[in-house]
Design a protein around this motif. Sequence first.
Motif, short mmCIF file in Angstrom:
data_model
loop_
_atom_site.label_atom_id
_atom_site.label_comp_id
_atom_site.label_asym_id
_atom_site.label_seq_id
_atom_site.Cartn_x
_atom_site.Cartn_y
_atom_site.Cartn_z
N SER A 47 53.97 -45.33 39.31
CA SER A 47 55.31 -45.61 38.79
C SER A 47 56.21 -44.39 38.95
CB SER A 47 55.23 -46.02 37.32
OG SER A 47 54.39 -47.14 37.13
N ASN A 48 55.66 -43.23 38.72
CA ASN A 48 56.41 -41.99 38.90
C ASN A 48 56.80 -41.82 40.36
OD1 ASN A 48 57.20 -39.12 38.14
ND2 ASN A 48 55.62 -38.74 39.67
N ASN A 49 55.87 -42.10 41.26
CA ASN A 49 56.14 -41.96 42.70
C ASN A 49 57.31 -42.84 43.11
OD1 ASN A 49 55.86 -42.80 45.61
ND2 ASN A 49 54.20 -41.32 45.55
N ILE A 50 57.29 -44.10 42.69
CA ILE A 50 58.35 -45.04 43.05
C ILE A 50 59.67 -44.62 42.40
CG2 ILE A 50 59.13 -47.44 42.92
CD1 ILE A 50 56.14 -48.23 42.85
N GLY A 51 59.61 -44.20 41.14
CA GLY A 51 60.82 -43.83 40.41
C GLY A 51 61.54 -42.64 41.00
N ASN A 192 57.44 -40.57 49.73
CA ASN A 192 57.43 -41.30 48.47
C ASN A 192 57.78 -42.77 48.67
OD1 ASN A 192 56.78 -38.99 47.08
ND2 ASN A 192 58.87 -38.53 46.45
N GLY A 196 55.35 -45.76 47.97
CA GLY A 196 55.81 -46.68 46.94
C GLY A 196 55.70 -48.14 47.36
N VAL A 200 53.59 -50.93 45.28
CA VAL A 200 54.20 -52.16 44.77
C VAL A 200 53.32 -53.36 45.08
CG1 VAL A 200 56.10 -53.78 45.13
CG2 VAL A 200 56.58 -51.35 44.80
N VAL A 205 52.30 -51.41 38.51
CA VAL A 205 53.53 -50.62 38.38
C VAL A 205 54.22 -50.96 37.06
CG1 VAL A 205 55.79 -50.12 39.39
CG2 VAL A 205 53.83 -50.60 40.89
N TRP A 207 57.58 -51.13 35.64
CA TRP A 207 58.94 -51.13 36.17
C TRP A 207 59.96 -50.55 35.19
CZ3 TRP A 207 59.57 -51.31 41.08
CH2 TRP A 207 58.62 -51.98 41.87
N VAL A 210 59.75 -46.96 36.05
CA VAL A 210 60.40 -46.76 37.35
C VAL A 210 61.91 -46.68 37.18
CG1 VAL A 210 60.88 -47.82 39.59
CG2 VAL A 210 58.55 -47.80 38.70
N GLY A 214 63.99 -43.38 37.82
CA GLY A 214 64.91 -43.51 38.95
C GLY A 214 66.34 -43.19 38.57
#
Length: 254
Positions: A47-51, A192, A196, A200, A205, A207, A210, A214
């Motif tokens: 979640s951190n990676n995507i955010g 990233n 990500g 997903v 994840v 959200w 995120v 984000g």
Amino acid sequence: MSPLEAVLIALAGLAAGTINTVVGSGTLITFPTLLAFGVPPVTANVSNNIGLVPGSVAGAIGYRDELEGQRSRVVRLLSASLIGGVVGAVLLLVLPDGAFETVVPVLIMLGVVLVVLQPRLAAWVRRRADDRGVDRSTDAWWTWPAVLLTGVYGGYFGAAQGVLLMAVLGIGVAQSLQRSNAVKNVLAAAVNGVAGVIFVVVADVDWTVVALIGAGAVVGGLLGARVGKALPPIALRATIVVVGLTAFTMILVG
């Protein structure tokens, strides 16, 4: 999640976005914050990676002037980062937790040492190229595979990915640290982002996390671009070293 926790996570995202744009290692702020609020480690990591992706994109936009004239370099190195990011994300999902983390402190310290020695090493690379009659307007041959390996690391965890990228680009690419930092932001965003996408599809994840990270990271990315571009080369190098040593210490004792 309480309103206070949400605010603190967003603020952590802002700080991480700022640090990532200037140097890297913003994950060392957001990841422990998520763990402290009870988010499971793997969920926190993905979640951190995507955010943080929007923050990396914002940082790259903030450095757009320094990217001028580097289209071919960015496109070439992007392929390495994308491949590496995919490999790193897959490793995170299939390997035991400690399998890769044992070498993380070594990689970070190597990056710090290379940044410290960057002026001398870059000059040595240029002299070697001149002796062989190689055109040093092009990147050193090993830059692409080194960026790929950095992408593997970034897709797996990402803390201090920027330190490692700046070490590689500072030595292998004949240009200013600020222009290399602009390239670094694009490559980190790519790593990233591609990791990500994989997370997903196959990972759990959060959200809400995120969205909070984000939102903060976008503001931090734009702020970090203003701060980073104002730093003279020696100050930028010193910042990279300090952040790298901090990352090394936190991961080693963590």
